[in-house]
Design an enzyme around this catalytic site. Sequence first.
Site, PDB file in Angstrom:
ATOM      1  N   LYS A  52      -2.555  12.456   5.215  1.00 49.40           N
ATOM      2  CA  LYS A  52      -1.891  11.205   5.141  1.00 49.40           C
ATOM      3  C   LYS A  52      -0.422  11.450   4.332  1.00 49.40           C
ATOM      4  CE  LYS A  52      -5.424   7.941   5.451  1.00 49.40           C
ATOM      5  NZ  LYS A  52      -6.920   7.444   4.830  1.00 49.40           N
ATOM      6  N   GLN A  96      -9.113   5.673  -0.689  1.00 44.52           N
ATOM      7  CA  GLN A  96     -10.028   6.298   0.325  1.00 44.52           C
ATOM      8  C   GLN A  96     -11.586   6.088  -0.037  1.00 44.52           C
ATOM      9  OE1 GLN A  96      -8.443   7.947   2.663  1.00 44.52           O
ATOM     10  NE2 GLN A  96      -9.963   8.698   3.615  1.00 44.52           N
ATOM     11  N   ASP A 119      -3.957  -0.942   4.298  1.00 50.44           N
ATOM     12  CA  ASP A 119      -5.522  -0.843   5.166  1.00 50.44           C
ATOM     13  C   ASP A 119      -5.615  -2.200   5.928  1.00 50.44           C
ATOM     14  OD1 ASP A 119      -6.458   1.646   5.131  1.00 50.44           O
ATOM     15  OD2 ASP A 119      -7.361   1.623   2.899  1.00 50.44           O
TER      16      ASP A 119
HETATM   17  N1  GUN Z   1     -11.812   6.714   5.069  1.00 48.75           N
HETATM   18  C1  GUN Z   1     -11.913   6.977   6.422  1.00 48.75           C
HETATM   19  N2  GUN Z   1     -11.137   6.226   7.110  1.00 48.75           N
HETATM   20  C2  GUN Z   1     -10.451   5.461   6.333  1.00 48.75           C
HETATM   21  C3  GUN Z   1      -9.211   4.612   6.259  1.00 48.75           C
HETATM   22  O1  GUN Z   1      -8.777   4.178   7.390  1.00 48.75           O
HETATM   23  N3  GUN Z   1      -8.913   3.896   4.867  1.00 48.75           N
HETATM   24  C4  GUN Z   1      -9.341   4.183   3.861  1.00 48.75           C
HETATM   25  N4  GUN Z   1      -9.002   3.645   2.777  1.00 48.75           N
HETATM   26  N5  GUN Z   1     -10.359   5.011   3.744  1.00 48.75           N
HETATM   27  C5  GUN Z   1     -10.711   5.589   5.026  1.00 48.75           C
END
Ligand code: GUN
Length: 284
Positions: A52, A96, A119
């Site tokens: 990311k 996350q 998100d």
């Molecule tokens: N863990 C796996 N995919 C995601 C996501 O799209 N967002 C977040 N915050 N954690 C994740």
Amino acid sequence: MSTIIDGKKISEMVRQEYAEEIKRLAGMGVVPGLAVIIVGDDAPSKIYVRNKGIACQQVGIHSEIIEMPEETEQSELIEKIQQLNERKDIDGILVQVPLPKHINPEVVVASISPDKDVDAFSEINVGKIMIGRQRFLPCTPAGVIELLKRYNIEISGKECVMVGRSDIVGKPMAMLLMQNDGTVTICHSKTKNLAEITRRADILVVAMKKSRYIKADMVKPGAVVIDVGMNRDENGKLSGDVDFDEVSKVASYITPVPGGVGPMTITMLLKNTITAAKHNHGIE
Ligand code: GUN
């Protein structure tokens, strides 16, 4: 043989468009900022978070990765989020998941300002999706819709079958297909005669976390098959929820794993961060 939907290529193309948009914003003195918080040492999460950060850098988004130790108290995490909520240079906040067991993810998500919840996991943002008034779309379902659009695959009037009912993928995906005028059926682990329903689909989206479960005889010839699955075998090899070798012989379009939906998920996070920055700075 089906056309393979190239998520990597589309993702690169879309990211280039975002880089242009970010240049335009920079000209107005706005640099979108994303904070990503990771708590603990989950190895796959560390890789996702690093990716990311790299994606942000590629397009010109300012990113901060905040690593907190496994034993962080829930209250400390929330305090950190509250500080980020107040910062003008941070437009998006992402925590996350999975989080360590002693931390309640619902309480944590609720502490993120809805205007920075890139998100789209918070109750307010989930509710907005339900009534079609969303500012942010959850990244994976948004990535699927973007892929369909970029390949000129019509959703309107189509029989869409969603296999999976998770809060992150299945439910919002079904909502977005419906917003795009698809006729949507949601299947899950208690569905009887799954194959009978999946065979009706013009567009079949699968997020069931079962490696290569969807076989050719579960797919209507000519269907579009979108595989959201991401399973790792004991050797670390990735597979989707769809048996690609079999199903690619009957589908008209199919996404591979890796290289299908996966790259689009982070791309949509970039999009949400840009959207947040524009909103937070009063630009439309
Ligand atoms: N863990 C796996 N995919 C995601 C996501 O799209 N967002 C977040 N915050 N954690 C994740």
